[in-house]
Design a protein around this motif. Structure first.
Motif, PDB file in Angstrom:
ATOM      1  N   GLY A  78     -65.020  58.734 126.688  1.00  0.00           N
ATOM      2  CA  GLY A  78     -64.701  58.089 127.956  1.00  0.00           C
ATOM      3  C   GLY A  78     -65.036  56.612 127.946  1.00  0.00           C
ATOM      4  O   GLY A  78     -65.296  56.008 126.905  1.00  0.00           O
ATOM      5  N   PHE A 124     -65.223  57.258 133.641  1.00  0.00           N
ATOM      6  CA  PHE A 124     -64.199  58.277 133.401  1.00  0.00           C
ATOM      7  C   PHE A 124     -64.542  58.989 132.098  1.00  0.00           C
ATOM      8  O   PHE A 124     -64.848  58.345 131.095  1.00  0.00           O
ATOM      9  N   SER A 125     -64.510  60.330 132.113  1.00  0.00           N
ATOM     10  CA  SER A 125     -64.778  61.114 130.903  1.00  0.00           C
ATOM     11  C   SER A 125     -63.702  62.185 130.743  1.00  0.00           C
ATOM     12  O   SER A 125     -63.180  62.710 131.735  1.00  0.00           O
ATOM     13  N   TYR A 126     -63.405  62.498 129.486  1.00  0.00           N
ATOM     14  CA  TYR A 126     -62.473  63.581 129.177  1.00  0.00           C
ATOM     15  C   TYR A 126     -63.190  64.591 128.291  1.00  0.00           C
ATOM     16  O   TYR A 126     -63.744  64.235 127.250  1.00  0.00           O
ATOM     17  N   PRO A 141     -62.349  67.885 126.236  1.00  0.00           N
ATOM     18  CA  PRO A 141     -61.250  68.740 125.760  1.00  0.00           C
ATOM     19  C   PRO A 141     -61.480  70.226 125.972  1.00  0.00           C
ATOM     20  O   PRO A 141     -60.528  70.981 126.108  1.00  0.00           O
ATOM     21  N   MET A 157     -66.232  64.891 123.204  1.00  0.00           N
ATOM     22  CA  MET A 157     -65.729  64.312 124.439  1.00  0.00           C
ATOM     23  C   MET A 157     -65.804  62.787 124.316  1.00  0.00           C
ATOM     24  O   MET A 157     -66.369  62.257 123.358  1.00  0.00           O
ATOM     25  N   PRO A 159     -59.902  72.245 129.417  1.00  0.00           N
ATOM     26  CA  PRO A 159     -60.231  70.809 129.418  1.00  0.00           C
ATOM     27  C   PRO A 159     -60.543  70.335 130.843  1.00  0.00           C
ATOM     28  O   PRO A 159     -59.998  70.855 131.821  1.00  0.00           O
ATOM     29  N   THR A 201     -61.354  66.631 133.289  1.00  0.00           N
ATOM     30  CA  THR A 201     -61.485  65.184 133.425  1.00  0.00           C
ATOM     31  C   THR A 201     -62.474  64.915 134.549  1.00  0.00           C
ATOM     32  O   THR A 201     -62.503  65.621 135.555  1.00  0.00           O
ATOM     33  N   ASP A 202     -63.285  63.913 134.352  1.00  0.00           N
ATOM     34  CA  ASP A 202     -64.338  63.587 135.305  1.00  0.00           C
ATOM     35  C   ASP A 202     -64.228  62.120 135.687  1.00  0.00           C
ATOM     36  O   ASP A 202     -64.088  61.251 134.822  1.00  0.00           O
TER      37      ASP A 202
END
Length: 198
Positions: free
Chosen positions: A50, A67-69, A71, A48, A95, A97-98
């Motif tokens: 961000g 912001f984090s992604y 997968p 991951m 996936p 997103t945060d």
């Protein structure tokens, strides 16, 4: 000539000591940074990444936005399948997103460049809609994971290492507790850098 060299060495050493005596943990500074790491859901570790931005309200309190992604995060749902008498558990990966805001609570140890910190945040986690087939007792059954945007809290801690007054690196571990559709707690471990803008 020797006297000149000795004076130069003393001056250089004195400048180094003066630079080190200046605090690397400052208030009123903005930071931007990026990070990469791994998340752990139900099944396995997955990469991951961000970015975040912080503002040092003082030497201890750093409000931040992040912001984090992710997968792939392991998820599990219980569904009723036509033709079966009991609901079945369906495991799948999706996936996420945060985006969240929170606070880093630094615990500086005098002028030591390694600073431990605690972190707490509140935000939203978004999962997109996904369609795929799952194997239920040898039968391929179509399954749709609906899109969702749910609140989540996160908490953890880490270590910051200030290379100098402008640049540093950090390591952090966090647990996320989502609400809404998904209840499973998942975690992440990340490594990143940060730049103090002033």
């Amino acid at each position: 000539m020797k006297t000149f060299h000795v004076c130069g060495i003393i001056l250089w050493a004195g400048m180094g000591l003066m630079a080190q005596s200046r605090s690397v943990v400052r208030s009123g500074s903005f930071e931007v940074g990026g990070f990469v790491g791994a998340s752990y859901g139900i099944d396995e570790f997955r990469w991951m990444g961000g970015a975040n931005v912080t503002y040092a309200a003082n030497k201890w309190i750093l409000p931040y936005g992040e912001f984090s992604y992710f997968p792939g995060i392991g998820r599990k749902q219980s569904r009723t399948i036509p033709g079966l008498s009991q609901p079945v558990n369906i495991n799948y990966n999706i996936p996420l997103t945060d985006f969240h805001g929170g606070v880093h609570i630094r615990m500086p140890i005098r002028e030591f460049p390694i600073v431990p910190y605690a972190v707490f945040g509140v935000g939203m986690i978004h999962a997109p809609s996904r369609q795929f087939n799952v194997n239920v007792e040898g039968i391929q059954v179509p399954f749709t994971a609906a899109a969702s945007t749910d609140p989540a809290v996160n908490f953890g801690g880490g270590l910051r290492y200030y290379i100098n007054q402008r640049v540093g690196v950090r390591a952090e571990a966090k647990a996320y507790k989502p609400g809404g559709q998904f209840k499973e707690t998942f975690g992440k471990v990340e490594f990143g850098f940060f730049v103090q803008l002033r």
